[in-house]
Design a protein around this motif. Structure first.
Motif, mmCIF file in Angstrom:
data_model
loop_
_atom_site.group_PDB
_atom_site.id
_atom_site.type_symbol
_atom_site.label_atom_id
_atom_site.label_comp_id
_atom_site.label_asym_id
_atom_site.label_seq_id
_atom_site.Cartn_x
_atom_site.Cartn_y
_atom_site.Cartn_z
ATOM 1 N N ALA A 109 0.843 -1.201 0.000
ATOM 2 C CA ALA A 109 0.000 0.000 0.000
ATOM 3 C C ALA A 109 0.878 1.251 0.000
ATOM 4 O O ALA A 109 0.605 2.214 -0.729
ATOM 5 C CB ALA A 109 -0.940 0.002 1.202
ATOM 6 N N TYR A 154 -6.993 -1.470 -0.814
ATOM 7 C CA TYR A 154 -5.535 -1.468 -0.723
ATOM 8 C C TYR A 154 -4.950 -2.838 -0.403
ATOM 9 O O TYR A 154 -3.751 -3.041 -0.539
ATOM 10 C CB TYR A 154 -5.072 -0.420 0.290
ATOM 11 C CG TYR A 154 -5.341 0.975 -0.205
ATOM 12 C CD1 TYR A 154 -4.379 1.670 -0.915
ATOM 13 C CD2 TYR A 154 -6.583 1.572 -0.009
ATOM 14 C CE1 TYR A 154 -4.641 2.939 -1.405
ATOM 15 C CE2 TYR A 154 -6.849 2.847 -0.497
ATOM 16 C CZ TYR A 154 -5.877 3.514 -1.194
ATOM 17 O OH TYR A 154 -6.136 4.771 -1.700
ATOM 18 N N ALA A 180 -4.379 2.800 -5.138
ATOM 19 C CA ALA A 180 -4.160 1.475 -4.560
ATOM 20 C C ALA A 180 -3.459 0.523 -5.523
ATOM 21 O O ALA A 180 -3.097 -0.584 -5.135
ATOM 22 C CB ALA A 180 -5.494 0.866 -4.131
#
Length: 181
Positions: free
Chosen positions: A35, A67, A99
């Motif tokens: 992430a 994410y 993401a």
């Protein structure tokens, strides 16, 4: 530092704060690191990623879906593309480019194309489907080099929200003892 609504930070600061916030929200260490890479890459190349990530901090389920699971679907699409020539990452609800950015660049760097990112996309752009396969377009990482040299301009309020949320991250006693010395 810049004035007003923006501030200048090092890309590694973005990665570190996103990692800490993602760990606090319940992502595993590997997913939190991913992430951090995705948000940092997306902020550098598309903009708006820090604010997009900050907007999901209060919703751990959404954070996991976007994410955590979003990048997993992209990885599975790459595996499918290597086996069958083309693979699809279909997201149940739109996943922000924030993401997925670094994952897309990684796949491209490994020689596969990724289609489905709209021209002019930002970190806030929601993606429903990505197609992986075919030939990769050459990538120029001038923006990454520039950000590493000159810093990265980010939204001040979003960065402050990450800084505040990251305060709950536990730091080892050894590190804290070293700061006191």
């Amino acid at each position: 530092m810049t004035g007003g609504d923006q501030m200048l930070v090092a890309p590694r600061e973005v990665h570190d704060l996103v990692f800490r916030c993602a760990r606090i929200a319940g992502l595993a260490a590997g997913a939190a690191d991913r992430a951090g890479r995705n948000v940092t890459y997306s902020e550098v190349h598309f903009g708006g990623a820090v604010a997009t990530f900050a907007s999901v901090l209060a919703d751990p389920q959404r954070l996991l879906a976007e994410y955590g699971n979003g990048p997993d679907a992209l990885v599975l699409a790459e595996v499918e593309a290597r086996a069958k020539g083309i693979g699809s990452a279909v997201f149940a609800s739109g996943v922000p480019l924030a993401a997925l950015g670094s994952g897309i660049a990684d796949i491209t760097g490994r020689g596969l194309g990724v289609e489905g990112v709209p021209i002019g996309a930002t970190g806030t752009t929601l993606v429903d489907v990505l197609q992986v396969g075919g030939r990769a377009m050459p990538v120029d990482d001038a923006a990454g080099s520039r950000a590493a040299r000159e810093g990265l301009v980010v939204d001040r309020a979003a960065f402050s929200a990450l800084t505040e949320a990251a305060k709950a991250y536990l730091v080892s006693e050894t590190i804290l003892d070293g700061i006191e010395d």
